[in-house]
Design a protein around this motif. Structure first.
Motif, PDB file in Angstrom:
ATOM      1  N   TRP A 495      87.235  26.084  58.039  1.00 12.36           N
ATOM      2  CA  TRP A 495      85.859  26.154  57.518  1.00 12.36           C
ATOM      3  C   TRP A 495      84.924  25.452  58.511  1.00 12.36           C
ATOM      4  CZ3 TRP A 495      85.715  24.090  51.729  1.00 12.36           C
ATOM      5  CH2 TRP A 495      86.430  24.962  50.894  1.00 12.36           C
ATOM      6  N   ASP A 496      83.639  25.760  58.346  1.00  8.40           N
ATOM      7  CA  ASP A 496      82.617  24.999  59.058  1.00  8.40           C
ATOM      8  C   ASP A 496      82.233  23.826  58.135  1.00  8.40           C
ATOM      9  OD1 ASP A 496      80.454  23.946  60.317  1.00  8.40           O
ATOM     10  OD2 ASP A 496      79.204  25.742  60.177  1.00  8.40           O
ATOM     11  N   TYR A 497      83.014  22.739  58.232  1.00 11.33           N
ATOM     12  CA  TYR A 497      82.888  21.650  57.253  1.00 11.33           C
ATOM     13  C   TYR A 497      81.531  20.939  57.316  1.00 11.33           C
ATOM     14  CZ  TYR A 497      87.842  22.471  56.687  1.00 11.33           C
ATOM     15  OH  TYR A 497      89.044  23.078  56.443  1.00 11.33           O
ATOM     16  N   SER A 498      81.045  20.724  58.548  1.00 17.79           N
ATOM     17  CA  SER A 498      79.758  20.027  58.614  1.00 17.79           C
ATOM     18  C   SER A 498      78.640  20.978  58.169  1.00 17.79           C
ATOM     19  CB  SER A 498      79.504  19.476  60.013  1.00 17.79           C
ATOM     20  OG  SER A 498      79.670  20.494  60.961  1.00 17.79           O
ATOM     21  N   GLY A 499      78.834  22.275  58.424  1.00 18.83           N
ATOM     22  CA  GLY A 499      77.823  23.260  58.037  1.00 18.83           C
ATOM     23  C   GLY A 499      77.696  23.417  56.529  1.00 18.83           C
ATOM     24  N   ASN A 505      72.889  21.488  50.273  1.00 17.66           N
ATOM     25  CA  ASN A 505      71.527  20.934  50.242  1.00 17.66           C
ATOM     26  C   ASN A 505      70.559  21.909  49.578  1.00 17.66           C
ATOM     27  OD1 ASN A 505      71.806  18.401  51.404  1.00 17.66           O
ATOM     28  ND2 ASN A 505      71.535  19.146  53.499  1.00 17.66           N
ATOM     29  N   ALA A 506      70.784  23.191  49.803  1.00 16.18           N
ATOM     30  CA  ALA A 506      69.884  24.238  49.303  1.00 16.18           C
ATOM     31  C   ALA A 506      68.434  23.865  49.627  1.00 16.18           C
ATOM     32  CB  ALA A 506      70.116  24.474  47.824  1.00 16.18           C
ATOM     33  N   GLU A 507      67.529  23.908  48.638  1.00 13.94           N
ATOM     34  CA  GLU A 507      66.109  23.685  48.982  1.00 13.94           C
ATOM     35  C   GLU A 507      65.777  22.214  49.204  1.00 13.94           C
ATOM     36  OE1 GLU A 507      66.768  25.018  45.767  1.00 13.94           O
ATOM     37  OE2 GLU A 507      66.994  27.046  46.565  1.00 13.94           O
ATOM     38  N   GLU A 508      66.300  21.348  48.317  1.00 10.20           N
ATOM     39  CA  GLU A 508      65.744  20.000  48.266  1.00 10.20           C
ATOM     40  C   GLU A 508      66.706  18.895  48.706  1.00 10.20           C
ATOM     41  OE1 GLU A 508      67.247  21.554  45.965  1.00 10.20           O
ATOM     42  OE2 GLU A 508      68.513  19.985  45.159  1.00 10.20           O
ATOM     43  N   GLY A 509      67.987  19.214  48.927  1.00  9.91           N
ATOM     44  CA  GLY A 509      68.982  18.175  49.207  1.00  9.91           C
ATOM     45  C   GLY A 509      68.801  17.534  50.580  1.00  9.91           C
ATOM     46  N   THR A 510      69.251  16.283  50.693  1.00 11.67           N
ATOM     47  CA  THR A 510      69.107  15.577  51.970  1.00 11.67           C
ATOM     48  C   THR A 510      70.446  15.009  52.448  1.00 11.67           C
ATOM     49  OG1 THR A 510      68.357  13.668  50.700  1.00 11.67           O
ATOM     50  CG2 THR A 510      66.655  14.972  51.773  1.00 11.67           C
ATOM     51  N   GLY A 511      71.526  15.719  52.152  1.00 12.52           N
ATOM     52  CA  GLY A 511      72.827  15.330  52.707  1.00 12.52           C
ATOM     53  C   GLY A 511      72.855  15.678  54.192  1.00 12.52           C
ATOM     54  N   LEU A 512      73.744  15.020  54.920  1.00 13.29           N
ATOM     55  CA  LEU A 512      73.806  15.222  56.367  1.00 13.29           C
ATOM     56  C   LEU A 512      75.221  15.634  56.768  1.00 13.29           C
ATOM     57  CD1 LEU A 512      71.770  14.755  58.673  1.00 13.29           C
ATOM     58  CD2 LEU A 512      72.703  12.441  58.904  1.00 13.29           C
ATOM     59  N   LEU A 514      77.623  16.377  60.106  1.00 13.75           N
ATOM     60  CA  LEU A 514      77.681  16.185  61.552  1.00 13.75           C
ATOM     61  C   LEU A 514      79.073  16.541  62.046  1.00 13.75           C
ATOM     62  CD1 LEU A 514      75.987  12.670  61.542  1.00 13.75           C
ATOM     63  CD2 LEU A 514      74.874  14.825  62.160  1.00 13.75           C
ATOM     64  N   LYS A 515      79.152  16.890  63.335  1.00 13.36           N
ATOM     65  CA  LYS A 515      80.452  17.288  63.884  1.00 13.36           C
ATOM     66  C   LYS A 515      80.753  16.409  65.101  1.00 13.36           C
ATOM     67  CE  LYS A 515      81.203  21.635  63.685  1.00 13.36           C
ATOM     68  NZ  LYS A 515      81.222  23.069  63.811  1.00 13.36           N
ATOM     69  N   ALA A 516      81.993  15.933  65.210  1.00  9.13           N
ATOM     70  CA  ALA A 516      82.365  15.127  66.383  1.00  9.13           C
ATOM     71  C   ALA A 516      83.588  15.743  67.049  1.00  9.13           C
ATOM     72  CB  ALA A 516      82.644  13.688  65.956  1.00  9.13           C
ATOM     73  N   THR A 517      83.405  16.150  68.308  1.00  8.51           N
ATOM     74  CA  THR A 517      84.551  16.681  69.069  1.00  8.51           C
ATOM     75  C   THR A 517      84.926  15.737  70.213  1.00  8.51           C
ATOM     76  OG1 THR A 517      83.111  17.953  70.506  1.00  8.51           O
ATOM     77  CG2 THR A 517      83.932  19.088  68.561  1.00  8.51           C
ATOM     78  N   THR A 518      84.059  14.766  70.485  1.00 12.69           N
ATOM     79  CA  THR A 518      84.346  13.777  71.532  1.00 12.69           C
ATOM     80  C   THR A 518      84.131  12.371  70.964  1.00 12.69           C
ATOM     81  OG1 THR A 518      82.053  13.661  72.262  1.00 12.69           O
ATOM     82  CG2 THR A 518      83.454  15.318  73.359  1.00 12.69           C
ATOM     83  N   ILE A 537      76.845  11.589  53.830  1.00  9.48           N
ATOM     84  CA  ILE A 537      77.021  12.048  55.216  1.00  9.48           C
ATOM     85  C   ILE A 537      78.463  12.487  55.362  1.00  9.48           C
ATOM     86  CG2 ILE A 537      76.941  11.417  57.679  1.00  9.48           C
ATOM     87  CD1 ILE A 537      75.405   9.074  55.309  1.00  9.48           C
ATOM     88  N   LEU A 538      78.652  13.676  55.865  1.00 10.25           N
ATOM     89  CA  LEU A 538      80.003  14.134  56.159  1.00 10.25           C
ATOM     90  C   LEU A 538      80.117  14.279  57.678  1.00 10.25           C
ATOM     91  CD1 LEU A 538      82.121  16.827  54.437  1.00 10.25           C
ATOM     92  CD2 LEU A 538      81.787  16.934  56.904  1.00 10.25           C
ATOM     93  N   ILE A 539      81.101  13.583  58.263  1.00  9.35           N
ATOM     94  CA  ILE A 539      81.320  13.689  59.712  1.00  9.35           C
ATOM     95  C   ILE A 539      82.642  14.404  59.930  1.00  9.35           C
ATOM     96  CG2 ILE A 539      81.567  12.434  61.890  1.00  9.35           C
ATOM     97  CD1 ILE A 539      80.027  10.092  60.565  1.00  9.35           C
TER      98      ILE A 539
END
Ligand code: TPU
Length: 570
Positions: A495-499, A505-512, A514-518, A537-539
């Motif tokens: 899956w695209d987990y960070s996506g 979030n839909a219209e109003e959400g402010t979750g973040l 992020l993706k880390a490969t390095t 925040i999901l990394i």
């Protein structure tokens, strides 16, 4: 509210408040709507809707970890059956979760009606029968008169036994009149230690500890469930010996305490811990939960001849047992009788221990543009922990990634090692965050496979703006299973987990997300997480499939060997 106006539903709501609940988790259904209306009349207990009932039960379980107890409400059968897994998990983990299910209209059973949300039989007791197996008290409110005593029995038993309870309330009784709740405190403070048994057990234990040359203490998970952490520390400090901690009890004895020697898990113990525990001639295990997992396929089960086991209701020696003793009472009474013997602690330091369960010379910092490795991920997460952090780890290599991190003073650790259900961590993290005290921060490590079971609950972290930090380990598969027994079934769709955070979030959400490969991307993401204050925040940490802990490899082998023992023939 005057006594005439009380209903069964708001009697329950009053009890919820009295046992310290500020929230309860639920999914509505037609059978439960009147009950939910009645509960809503208590404005001090907020209803938190979850995406499904499994998540609601896990959220209540996580809430109980932070708050002492939790509650979940579902509709009949279709809702309750989904919650069953989470309620059973709370049983295994010793957490008092009050499980409330709406029931059918009492007129229907006598009328011999077939009902929706049933398996099509006229016997409507099977849900109750099933939940009886995974709760310490199960009651059905089918008549308004005995509602107060049945509700109180279920709740008091759950709090005393540290197990879930089941309360089924017929949908046509939720708004039925009911007596006003009487004061509750006395029922909750009842003590059950038998003084004679306690004196005898303490005397036996003190005599054996006096005779022992090399005693150690081993902390188990029941210390927290049964409120015995302070008594255990008191005993440890009186004895002055080495103190090891079982994996599911991590954090229950401070890792910066000078007597702490690390996690005991047989060959996968913290450095220098195993030789000391095995060298000891007497192990006092306080509240242990010895399973194949926590003893590494039974290889780390202490020999009964050198074991004293103090459990929530009994004390067991190799040759005798005393029942009717509360764990905390036993430990603090014993603390007053023991003599100092620090032989095992001195030896631990002599052989090289002393890093509070850590090797000296830890993983060196990786260059910013090197591909992310598991070791670098762990190094950075560990650096991010402070005394206000709770670290929660999901089943999988997340267990081992978290287990050997050093917790600063005040940091806590949550693991579901007895039940071990993947999918627990996301909703339990949500529930924990709803129940924890202000100023505390929850950091969770969750594998990609586990995440896929209950991922939707991240949307409620966004809805309620909880500041959960999730390190999502994307190692492309069920690595723990691969290491126990490899096969094509250990791989699934990526899956695209960070996506996914933006979807929630839909219209109003402010979750973040992020993706880390390095290594550098992870450092930047952690910095952003520290500054983000308006939601989770999901990394997503992308690492190689086989980049797992060596402890997982070895533990997996031993558990596989225990699983594949041939049947014993007579
Ligand atoms: O670190 P890693 O890759 O092992 O973590 P991930 O990706 O979360 O995979 C976990 C794999 C796993 C399974 C499939 N661990 N235990 N299981 C068996 C299992 C299946 N279903 C439930 C509800 N709980 C389980 N423990």
């Amino acid at each position: 509210m005057s006594s005439q106006k009380f209903t069964i539903g708001n009697y329950l709501g009053a009890r919820f408040e009295q046992i310290g609940l500020k929230h309860c988790f639920m999914v509505p259904g037609d059978y439960s709507l009147v009950l939910l209306d009645q509960l809503l009349q208590n404005k001090n207990v907020l209803q938190i809707g979850c995406c499904n009932e499994l998540n609601a039960a896990y959220a209540a379980e996580g809430y109980a970890r932070a708050n002492g107890c939790g509650a979940v409400i579902t509709t009949f059968n279709v809702g309750a059956f989904s919650a069953l897994n989470g309620v059973a998990g709370a049983y295994a983990e010793n957490l008092p979760v009050i499980f409330v299910s709406a029931g059918y209209n009492t007129n229907d059973e006598v009328a011999n009606h077939l009902l929706h949300h049933t398996i099509g039989t006229r016997d409507l007791s099977y849900q109750y029968e099933m939940f009886r197996q995974v709760t310490c008290a199960a009651v059905r409110i089918l008549n308004f008169e005995n509602a107060p005593s049945l509700i109180d029995h279920a709740i008091v038993t759950a709090l005393r036994e540290r197990k879930p309870a089941y309360i089924e309330i017929a949908c046509n009784l939720a708004a039925a009149p009911c007596n006003k709740p009487a004061p509750f405190e006395s029922a909750l403070t009842e003590k059950s230690t038998n003084q004679h048994a306690l004196n005898a057990a303490v005397e036996s234990a003190a005599a054996r500890l006096k005779d022992a040359k090399k005693p150690v203490l081993l902390a188990g998970s029941h210390l927290r469930s049964f409120g015995a952490m302070d008594a255990f520390r008191e005993l440890a400090e009186k004895m002055g010996c080495a103190v090891a901690v079982m994996p599911d009890a991590k954090g229950l004895f401070s890792e910066v305490h000078p007597q702490y020697i690390g996690i005991y898990l047989g060959g996968e113990s913290s450095p220098y811990c195993e030789p000391i525990v095995e060298w000891a001639d007497l192990i006092l295990a306080a509240g242990p939960h010895f399973t194949d997992y926590s003893t590494e396929g039974w290889t780390a089960l202490p020999a009964p001849q050198k074991l004293i086991t103090a459990q929530p209701r009994f004390v067991r020696f190799s040759d005798l047992e005393y029942a009717g003793i509360e764990l905390a009472d036993f430990l603090s009474a014993l603390a007053k009788k023991v003599q100092k013997n620090d032989t095992t602690l001195i030896e631990y330091r002599r052989i090289g221990g002393g890093g509070g369960g850590k090797e000296t010379g830890q993983t060196p910092k990786a260059d910013s543009d090197t591909p992310l490795t598991r070791a670098e991920m762990v190094r950075q997460i560990e650096e991010d922990l402070d005394g206000k952090t709770t670290l929660l780890v999901e089943t999988g290599d997340a267990w081992f990634n978290g287990m050997y991190m050093r917790l600063p003073k005040g940091a806590r650790f949550e693991i579901e090692m007895a039940w071990g259900a993947i999918g627990w961590a996301v909703p339990a993290s949500f529930g924990y965050a709803m129940g924890m005290e202000p100023g505390r921060r929850l950091v969770s490590i969750i594998g990609d496979g586990s995440f896929q079971l209950t991922a939707q609950e991240v949307s409620n972290m966004i809805r309620y703006k909880t500041n959960n930090v999730i390190f999502l380990v994307n190692n492309r598969g069920y690595v723990i299973e691969s290491e126990i027994h490899e096969g094509p079934y250990n791989y699934f769709k990526n899956w695209d987990y960070s996506g996914i955070i933006n979807v929630f979030n839909a219209e109003e959400g402010t979750g973040l997300g992020l993706k880390a490969t390095t290594a550098g991307e992870l450092a930047t993401a952690i910095k952003k997480a520290q500054e983000h204050r308006s939601g989770p925040i999901l990394i997503e940490c992308q690492i190689e499939h086989d980049d797992c802990t060596f402890q997982l490899l070895k533990w997996g082998n031993k558990v596989a060997a225990a699983n594949s023992r041939p049947p014993v023939t007579a």
